[in-house]
Write a protein that holds these residues in place. Structure first.
Motif, PDB file in Angstrom:
ATOM      1  N   PHE A  40       0.818  -1.266  -0.101  1.00 19.86           N
ATOM      2  CA  PHE A  40      -0.098   0.044   0.057  1.00 19.86           C
ATOM      3  C   PHE A  40       0.894   0.988  -0.117  1.00 19.86           C
ATOM      4  CE2 PHE A  40      -2.507  -3.326   2.156  1.00 19.86           C
ATOM      5  CZ  PHE A  40      -3.716  -3.024   1.620  1.00 19.86           C
ATOM      6  N   ARG A  86      -8.981   7.498  -1.509  1.00 18.75           N
ATOM      7  CA  ARG A  86      -8.218   6.150  -1.457  1.00 18.75           C
ATOM      8  C   ARG A  86      -6.973   6.176  -1.191  1.00 18.75           C
ATOM      9  NH1 ARG A  86     -11.848   2.986   0.373  1.00 18.75           N
ATOM     10  NH2 ARG A  86     -11.013   1.217  -0.546  1.00 18.75           N
ATOM     11  N   TYR A  87      -6.312   5.106  -1.898  1.00 16.91           N
ATOM     12  CA  TYR A  87      -4.734   4.802  -1.611  1.00 16.91           C
ATOM     13  C   TYR A  87      -4.243   4.028  -2.786  1.00 16.91           C
ATOM     14  CZ  TYR A  87      -7.406   1.178   0.468  1.00 16.91           C
ATOM     15  OH  TYR A  87      -8.215   0.230   0.532  1.00 16.91           O
ATOM     16  N   LEU A  89      -2.666   0.426  -4.021  1.00 18.16           N
ATOM     17  CA  LEU A  89      -2.686  -0.800  -3.700  1.00 18.16           C
ATOM     18  C   LEU A  89      -1.995  -1.758  -4.863  1.00 18.16           C
ATOM     19  CD1 LEU A  89      -3.011  -3.302  -1.541  1.00 18.16           C
ATOM     20  CD2 LEU A  89      -5.488  -3.176  -2.202  1.00 18.16           C
ATOM     21  N   GLU A 101      -5.912  -0.807  -6.437  1.00 16.04           N
ATOM     22  CA  GLU A 101      -6.533   0.448  -6.084  1.00 16.04           C
ATOM     23  C   GLU A 101      -5.448   1.548  -6.387  1.00 16.04           C
ATOM     24  OE1 GLU A 101      -9.252   1.511  -4.586  1.00 16.04           O
ATOM     25  OE2 GLU A 101      -9.955  -0.242  -3.061  1.00 16.04           O
ATOM     26  N   GLN A 135      -4.650   5.755  -5.800  1.00 10.88           N
ATOM     27  CA  GLN A 135      -4.917   7.106  -5.017  1.00 10.88           C
ATOM     28  C   GLN A 135      -5.524   7.956  -6.149  1.00 10.88           C
ATOM     29  OE1 GLN A 135      -2.113   8.182  -1.798  1.00 10.88           O
ATOM     30  NE2 GLN A 135      -3.097  10.201  -1.744  1.00 10.88           N
ATOM     31  N   GLN A 151      -6.699   0.620   4.997  1.00 14.72           N
ATOM     32  CA  GLN A 151      -6.189  -0.480   4.098  1.00 14.72           C
ATOM     33  C   GLN A 151      -5.871  -1.690   4.931  1.00 14.72           C
ATOM     34  OE1 GLN A 151      -2.039   1.241   4.038  1.00 14.72           O
ATOM     35  NE2 GLN A 151      -2.958   3.280   3.177  1.00 14.72           N
ATOM     36  N   ARG A 165      -9.391  -3.349   4.303  1.00 10.37           N
ATOM     37  CA  ARG A 165      -9.405  -3.759   2.831  1.00 10.37           C
ATOM     38  C   ARG A 165      -9.244  -5.162   2.583  1.00 10.37           C
ATOM     39  NH1 ARG A 165      -9.183  -5.478  -1.718  1.00 10.37           N
ATOM     40  NH2 ARG A 165      -9.088  -4.191  -3.656  1.00 10.37           N
TER      41      ARG A 165
END
Length: 572
Positions: A260, A348-349, A351, A360, A362, A392, A395
């Protein structure tokens, strides 16, 4: 897990990690321990760089030592100077590759021609050499021999095939290369395996144990070099839109088969404004692009908000940190988070899994700043990072939706310490001291020891900002290339671009003024104690008090002239 080579077949570029420095009367020779026939030499007479050949070494060197990299070279009025790394410390790894902190440097002088220069050139060279001595002790410089640490994980995932086979200096984001200007001559001579990009900022890492899962948490902060400077001499933005103390901070979490990345940025309020030191504890603010002079932070905030109304895709959220958090309650940042939580969770971020598949991305970023983009900013960024790491861990199912990292006391303590130490390091680079409010990050509240430490740091900042940072700003302007030395232009000390040199020498009168004030206050106190005995002591008390007040008024009225000021570049 390997996302470094999209094709999986390109060979990674690696720098020489140990070098041999040989010193001769007429040259310095730098060559690889690994491949002794690879290297170059620098003439101590004219500073010219030449490749090693069979005729380079025909005698025994006067001294031989091991160095760990070449920071770069710089040409001053007469001589050329090479800066090399004499010690380092391994501080962890970034995406599996070792990262080092530079712990000491040495300046190699190639200035034999100095003896033939004029007296003014010798004076100028001496001042520039003083600046290079300051550079030798610059804090927070990091690098790797095997991986470019200027790029965050999300950007790295989008690199084209074969990118990792390029020399590290070509891979790097030039905004975050601290020694970009110093590398230019090495680049010109194609010494790719000797060219070492440095990042100034912070690198902190630790291992976490969350239930049955082992994780590695890394914080890497990258300081932008476009408006490099000290706390009071680099404020706001320049005409190109670059802001002071602009830093990208990446929180990298590696756990199970996932990586992440969560990015935040900080930077000075992006307006044209200044706050010139004048011996007062909090110098007045001036917004250069507006007719009105803003004297307090609230008015500067209002000007910022007005500018943000014209921006698309940007949401500006003001938050009075002192009102809501005071000096004791970290968790009251929830008031701010509640205002932005919807946008925050949508952003979000990044991943990525062990196969290199992006799960994912960001989609936005939070830019935080207080007046200095240091203390309150670091507390706020730590809080947002904590919210992100919870999302995270939810998730991938390491934590349930009702759990959070703060429930794991030991691991939460490690998380906070990483953020606190990062804040200290960033503050040291910009303001010269550790961050204030560090206890809010470490413990979530203020402690007595923390209050004492903050008081000492605040006094230290006052001293450094008023009496030391002018020359430190000159050093940064010199090594970053914002000021370029040339024999073809007049001496900067005869034609100063900021203000006449005569105004900077008033510093020598400050000790005299200080002694007069202290002596006057002492004499006034003593004579007041004796005033009841006779009228003569009353007159003496009035006289001493008047002289003391007069000296204090003169110092206050001319405060700017008593302060250390940069002499090479202007404010913008």
């Amino acid at each position: 897990m390997d996302i470094e080579s999209p094709s999986g077949s390109a060979e990674r570029f690696k720098l020489y990690d140990e070098l041999e420095l040989q010193e001769f009367q007429d040259k310095f020779v730098i060559k690889s321990h690994e491949s002794p026939n690879q290297g170059f030499w620098i003439s101590r007479v004219d500073g010219n760089i030449n490749p090693i050949d069979d005729d380079t070494i025909s005698e025994t060197p006067s001294m031989t030592s091991t160095i760990y990299g070449v920071v770069g070279t710089i040409r001053l009025v007469v001589g050329t100077y090479a800066i090399v790394i004499t010690s380092r410390k391994e501080v962890g790894s970034f995406l599996g590759f070792p990262v080092y902190r530079l712990t000491s440097m040495r300046v190699l002088a190639c200035n034999e021609a100095l003896r033939f220069s004029t007296s003014q050139e010798k004076k100028d060279e001496a001042y520039f050499l003083t600046l290079l001595k300051i550079v030798e002790s610059m804090p927070g410089l990091y690098y790797s021999y095997e991986i470019d640490i200027t790029l965050n994980l999300q950007r790295r995932s989008k690199l084209v095939e074969g990118w990792m086979s390029k020399p590290l200096w070509k891979q790097a984001d030039p905004r975050y290369v601290w020694n970009k200007h110093l590398m230019e001559e090495l680049i010109e001579f194609k010494l790719d395996r000797f060219i070492l990009p440095l990042v100034q900022g912070s690198f902190q890492t630790d291992e976490l144990k969350l239930k049955d899962s082992c994780a590695k948490l890394t914080l890497i902060s990258r300081r932008c070099t476009r408006r490099l400077g000290t706390r009071m001499w680099r404020r706001g933005a320049n005409f190109e839109g670059d802001t002071a103390n602009f830093i990208e901070t990446e929180q990298l979490l590696e756990i199970e088969d996932f990586r992440f990345s969560f990015l935040q940025v900080r930077g000075s309020i992006p307006l044209l404004w200044e706050q010139i030191v004048d011996l007062s504890y909090k110098p007045s603010l001036r917004v250069i692009s507006h007719e009105q002079t803003h004297g307090v932070e609230g008015q500067l905030s209002a000007a910022y908000a007005a500018e943000m109304q014209n921006q698309q895709s940007v949401r500006y959220v003001p938050f009075d940190f002192h009102l809501h958090c005071g000096s004791s309650n970290f968790d009251n940042l929830k008031i701010l988070y509640d205002q932005i939580s919807e946008d925050f969770e949508k952003q979000r971020y990044f991943l990525i899994d062990s196969k290199g598949d992006i799960l994912e991305e960001q989609k936005g970023i939070i830019r935080s700043n207080c007046i200095d983009s240091l203390d309150r900013t670091n507390v706020t960024q730590c809080y947002m990072a904590q919210k992100s790491i919870n999302l995270q861990l939810h998730r991938i199912g390491v934590l349930t939706d009702s759990e959070c990292i703060s429930m794991f006391e030991e691991e939460y303590g490690k998380f906070r310490i990483l953020w606190a130490e990062q804040g200290d390091e960033i503050s040291l680079e910009y303001a010269g001291t550790n961050a204030l409010k560090g206890d809010l990050v470490r413990y979530g509240k203020k402690t007595l020891a923390g209050l004492i430490k903050d008081g000492i740091s605040a006094l230290s900042r006052y001293y450094l900002n008023n009496f030391h940072d002018g020359i430190r700003q000159d050093a940064l302007d010199l090594i970053s290339g914002h000021y370029t030395v040339s024999r073809n232009i007049p001496s900067p000390f005869q034609r100063n671009s900021f203000e006449p040199l005569s105004k900077t020498v008033n510093m020598q009168y400050l000790p005299v003024a200080s002694a007069l004030i202290i002596g006057g206050l002492t004499a006034t106190t003593f004579t007041l104690q004796q005033a009841g005995r006779n009228a003569q002591h009353c007159v003496s008390s009035v006289l001493c008090a008047g002289i003391t007040a007069g000296v204090m008024a003169i110092v206050k009225a001319n405060g700017r002239q008593f302060c250390s000021r940069p002499r090479l570049c202007g404010l913008l």
